[in-house]
Motif scaffolding. Structure first.
Motif, mmCIF file in Angstrom:
data_model
loop_
_atom_site.group_PDB
_atom_site.id
_atom_site.type_symbol
_atom_site.label_atom_id
_atom_site.label_comp_id
_atom_site.label_asym_id
_atom_site.label_seq_id
_atom_site.Cartn_x
_atom_site.Cartn_y
_atom_site.Cartn_z
ATOM 1 N N LEU A 331 56.928 22.710 71.598
ATOM 2 C CA LEU A 331 57.717 23.714 72.332
ATOM 3 C C LEU A 331 57.047 24.051 73.664
ATOM 4 O O LEU A 331 57.706 24.174 74.688
ATOM 5 C CB LEU A 331 57.824 24.990 71.501
ATOM 6 N N GLN A 332 55.707 24.213 73.630
ATOM 7 C CA GLN A 332 54.998 24.569 74.867
ATOM 8 C C GLN A 332 55.153 23.481 75.915
ATOM 9 O O GLN A 332 55.410 23.756 77.091
ATOM 10 C CB GLN A 332 53.510 24.797 74.571
ATOM 11 N N VAL A 333 55.025 22.219 75.481
ATOM 12 C CA VAL A 333 55.120 21.104 76.437
ATOM 13 C C VAL A 333 56.554 21.018 76.988
ATOM 14 O O VAL A 333 56.762 20.780 78.179
ATOM 15 C CB VAL A 333 54.656 19.776 75.784
ATOM 16 N N LEU A 334 57.536 21.284 76.116
ATOM 17 C CA LEU A 334 58.937 21.275 76.553
ATOM 18 C C LEU A 334 59.153 22.338 77.639
ATOM 19 O O LEU A 334 59.751 22.068 78.684
ATOM 20 C CB LEU A 334 59.814 21.582 75.337
ATOM 21 N N ILE A 335 58.614 23.537 77.401
ATOM 22 C CA ILE A 335 58.777 24.618 78.395
ATOM 23 C C ILE A 335 57.993 24.289 79.668
ATOM 24 O O ILE A 335 58.465 24.510 80.778
ATOM 25 C CB ILE A 335 58.348 25.983 77.796
ATOM 26 N N GLN A 336 56.799 23.712 79.497
ATOM 27 C CA GLN A 336 56.012 23.313 80.676
ATOM 28 C C GLN A 336 56.805 22.345 81.542
ATOM 29 O O GLN A 336 56.883 22.488 82.755
ATOM 30 C CB GLN A 336 54.741 22.597 80.222
#
Ligand SMILES: Cc1cc2nc3c(=O)[nH]c(=O)nc-3n(C[C@H](O)[C@H](O)[C@H](O)COP(=O)(O)OP(=O)(O)OC[C@H]3O[C@@H](n4cnc5c(N)ncnc54)[C@H](O)[C@@H]3O)c2cc1C
Length: 391
Positions: A331-336
């Motif tokens: 999720l974090q990488v997607l938002i990044q």
């Protein structure tokens, strides 16, 4: 510190080593999540914890362009505390270390910097550390690397690191706070810029998010230009921004997102950022590190009382915690990639994305981000304690 506390509570002889003389050093986040508060409830220390100065955030909001959007609503979580607590991390660590110190088997050694691992017959049997008095060697049935995203332990162990990349770094500084300033901690997102301000009563702790590796370029443009950028994002700071008179007052925090393919070797286990460095997105890294500690204590606590755990028992910790780690990092990488990279690279004025507009239209949807941020995937509970949440 949390694992040290939990193991000492179970009767295991524990040494926690910290390289600094106090906990007032590198910034590592200020958020104490509902799931961490739940762990403290299970341990019977929540009431004392909540007596310490903190802020309770029941909703998370941000300003995107000219619009303010509420992103998460914590008031429906299945936890005792339906809020996110903001507290400087040193207060939290001092509190946990005091609780741990009530157990005779807990030992905290400050200003003790781990330099290397000690090996005997192919297994890790302890550490070598540097102290003010000289070198210290400690032998242990289990060595736990919980030394953060620049972990010396995982490096010395030669564990393989999978780097997931991060498009940003953070410039970190303080500006004074006045009584008539806004109360809330908040974030402001504009084209090319993200600015987050944490209310620490007497001052604002500010985080200015920049594209990775551009700190030097910003330094070269000069402090005046940097101060102007801050005022554009938060005009009410215009009279205070001159408090930044030197680049020494602005630290650069590097953001890393990675994880180990294998968290353990014979005699060694890595947890927290040492096993999986988390992005600041969602402010969930502390929560994950604590959940790792709870899982490790549940799986290994009783075993350590009998002697050295086998490698398969150490691997059980990774098995338990790998799914929440991967899901959160995904999720974090997607938002990044989808949000942060675009915002930092954008030159046009920003508008609220359609997904966030849905949160405005149907407020009950704000419970989903609240659940992911506040509790996370697969919450852990302290073994043998009543009063669990039905999450
Ligand atoms: C800019 C930024 C902002 C963030 N904001 C948040 C947030 O608001 N909320 C959140 O939940 N997460 C946040 N995170 C993520 C969070 O900081 C980490 O996920 C979390 O701190 C990991 O905890 P840890 O105990 O594994 O490691 P750490 O918190 O890094 O602790 C490691 C400890 O080990 C000590 N140490 C290191 N090396 C040695 C050594 N050789 N010998 C002895 N001691 C050593 C360090 O001094 C430190 O005390 C942020 C991260 C970044 C980069």
């Amino acid at each position: 510190m949390m694992l040290g506390y939990l193991l000492a509570r179970a009767g295991v002889d524990v040494y926690v080593l910290e390289k600094h003389a106090d906990f007032l050093r590198d910034f590592r986040g200020d958020t104490i999540h509902p799931s961490t508060l739940e762990v403290m409830y299970e341990l019977g220390i929540l009431d004392d914890f909540l007596k310490l100065p903190h802020q309770e955030i029941r909703e998370l909001a941000g300003q995107i362009g000219n619009d303010t959007v509420t992103i998460a609503d914590f008031t429906h979580l299945p936890t005792h505390c339906r809020f996110l607590a903001f507290m400087p991390q040193w207060d939290f660590l001092n509190f946990i270390s005091k609780q741990a110190a009530t157990h005779a088997t807990f030992h905290l050694k400050m200003r003790t910097e781990v330099m290397d691992l000690v090996r005997e017959s192919g297994r890790i049997t302890g550490i070598l550390a540097k102290t003010a008095e000289g070198t210290l060697e400690i032998h242990a049935a289990l060595t736990v690397g919980a030394d953060g995203r620049h972990s010396v332990v995982r490096k010395s162990a030669g564990l393989e690191v999978i780097n997931l990349g991060a498009p940003m770094d953070v410039l970190w500084m303080r500006l004074s706070r006045k009584p008539d300033d806004p109360e809330q901690t908040f974030g402001h997102v504009e084209n090319g810029r993200i600015f987050i301000m944490l209310n620490r009563d007497a001052y604002w702790q500010c985080a200015y998010v920049i594209p990775k590796g551009t700190a030097e370029e910003i330094h070269q443009r000069g402090l005046e230009s940097f101060r102007e950028d801050i005022v554009k994002l938060s005009p009410f700071l215009s009279e205070r921004v001159d408090e930044l008179g030197d680049w020494n007052q602005v630290s650069t925090l590097t953001v890393t997102v990675d994880r180990l393919s294998r968290w353990s070797l014979a005699g060694l286990l890595c947890i927290g950022d040492a096993a999986h460095a988390m992005s600041p997105i969602g402010g969930v890294g502390i929560n994950l590190a604590i959940q790792d500690a709870v899982a490790a204590a549940n799986i290994l606590g009783a075993r350590l009382l009998k002697g050295t755990p086998a490698e398969t028992e150490l691997r059980a910790v990774q098995k338990r915690r790998e799914f929440p780690t991967r899901a959160t990092q995904r999720l974090q990488v997607l938002i990044q990639d989808r949000v942060i990279r675009r915002v930092l690279g954008s030159t046009k004025p920003l508008t609220v994305p359609w997904l966030l507009k849905r949160l405005e239209r149907w407020p009950f949807l704000r419970r989903i981000p609240a659940r992911v941020i506040g509790v996370g995937f697969r919450p852990e509970h302290v073994k043998g304690v009543k009063g669990r949440i039905s999450a």
